[in-house]
Scaffold this motif. Structure first.
Motif, PDB file in Angstrom:
ATOM      1  N   ASN A 115      32.534  41.299 -62.642  1.00 24.60           N
ATOM      2  CA  ASN A 115      31.199  40.804 -62.333  1.00 24.60           C
ATOM      3  C   ASN A 115      31.073  40.504 -60.842  1.00 24.60           C
ATOM      4  O   ASN A 115      30.076  40.856 -60.205  1.00 24.60           O
ATOM      5  N   GLU A 116      32.083  39.878 -60.283  1.00 23.36           N
ATOM      6  CA  GLU A 116      32.069  39.556 -58.858  1.00 23.36           C
ATOM      7  C   GLU A 116      32.019  40.837 -58.009  1.00 23.36           C
ATOM      8  O   GLU A 116      31.262  40.925 -57.044  1.00 23.36           O
ATOM      9  N   MET A 117      32.821  41.830 -58.400  1.00 24.87           N
ATOM     10  CA  MET A 117      32.811  43.099 -57.673  1.00 24.87           C
ATOM     11  C   MET A 117      31.447  43.778 -57.761  1.00 24.87           C
ATOM     12  O   MET A 117      30.934  44.296 -56.768  1.00 24.87           O
ATOM     13  N   LEU A 118      30.847  43.756 -58.943  1.00 23.46           N
ATOM     14  CA  LEU A 118      29.534  44.369 -59.119  1.00 23.46           C
ATOM     15  C   LEU A 118      28.467  43.655 -58.289  1.00 23.46           C
ATOM     16  O   LEU A 118      27.583  44.301 -57.710  1.00 23.46           O
ATOM     17  N   GLN A 119      28.559  42.342 -58.208  1.00 23.99           N
ATOM     18  CA  GLN A 119      27.604  41.593 -57.406  1.00 23.99           C
ATOM     19  C   GLN A 119      27.761  41.938 -55.924  1.00 23.99           C
ATOM     20  O   GLN A 119      26.772  42.095 -55.209  1.00 23.99           O
ATOM     21  N   LEU A 120      29.012  42.063 -55.470  1.00 21.39           N
ATOM     22  CA  LEU A 120      29.247  42.444 -54.082  1.00 21.39           C
ATOM     23  C   LEU A 120      28.727  43.856 -53.805  1.00 21.39           C
ATOM     24  O   LEU A 120      28.110  44.107 -52.766  1.00 21.39           O
ATOM     25  N   GLU A 121      28.965  44.768 -54.738  1.00 23.88           N
ATOM     26  CA  GLU A 121      28.459  46.130 -54.586  1.00 23.88           C
ATOM     27  C   GLU A 121      26.935  46.138 -54.533  1.00 23.88           C
ATOM     28  O   GLU A 121      26.339  46.892 -53.755  1.00 23.88           O
ATOM     29  N   LEU A 122      26.300  45.308 -55.347  1.00 19.36           N
ATOM     30  CA  LEU A 122      24.847  45.212 -55.347  1.00 19.36           C
ATOM     31  C   LEU A 122      24.345  44.707 -54.005  1.00 19.36           C
ATOM     32  O   LEU A 122      23.399  45.261 -53.436  1.00 19.36           O
ATOM     33  N   LEU A 123      24.984  43.678 -53.469  1.00 16.88           N
ATOM     34  CA  LEU A 123      24.590  43.151 -52.172  1.00 16.88           C
ATOM     35  C   LEU A 123      24.770  44.196 -51.075  1.00 16.88           C
ATOM     36  O   LEU A 123      23.906  44.346 -50.195  1.00 16.88           O
ATOM     37  N   GLU A 124      25.875  44.935 -51.136  1.00 16.30           N
ATOM     38  CA  GLU A 124      26.108  45.996 -50.157  1.00 16.30           C
ATOM     39  C   GLU A 124      25.043  47.088 -50.280  1.00 16.30           C
ATOM     40  O   GLU A 124      24.537  47.594 -49.279  1.00 16.30           O
ATOM     41  N   GLY A 125      24.715  47.437 -51.509  1.00 14.59           N
ATOM     42  CA  GLY A 125      23.675  48.437 -51.755  1.00 14.59           C
ATOM     43  C   GLY A 125      22.323  47.980 -51.212  1.00 14.59           C
ATOM     44  O   GLY A 125      21.583  48.768 -50.613  1.00 14.59           O
TER      45      GLY A 125
END
Length: 76
Positions: free
Chosen positions: A41-51
């Protein structure tokens, strides 16, 4: 009566111990799954922020290009 009750009590206690061991193993497994899912979940949130950041940068670049294009096309 005591002769029957004592073996039954021993069986119940043994069953409870086995169930307790089983539940502890299940809890451990669920804690590991929870930890893995929290990491994911944390990785996905970081990826979303990067996106989102990349999208903002792309939008800004497109707007700048549009502005340049419009300024070149304006009649002098």
């Amino acid at each position: 009566m005591l002769e029957n009750t004592l073996p039954q009590l021993e069986q119940l206690i043994e069953a409870m111990i086995e169930k307790n061991v089983s539940l502890k193993a299940e809890i451990s497994n669920l804690q590991q799954q929870n930890s893995s899912l929290a990491d994911e979940n944390e990785m996905l949130q970081l990826e979303l922020l990067e996106g989102e950041e990349k999208q903002k940068q792309a939008r800004s670049a497109v707007e700048n290009l549009l502005g340049k294009l419009q300024s070149v096309q304006e009649p002098s």
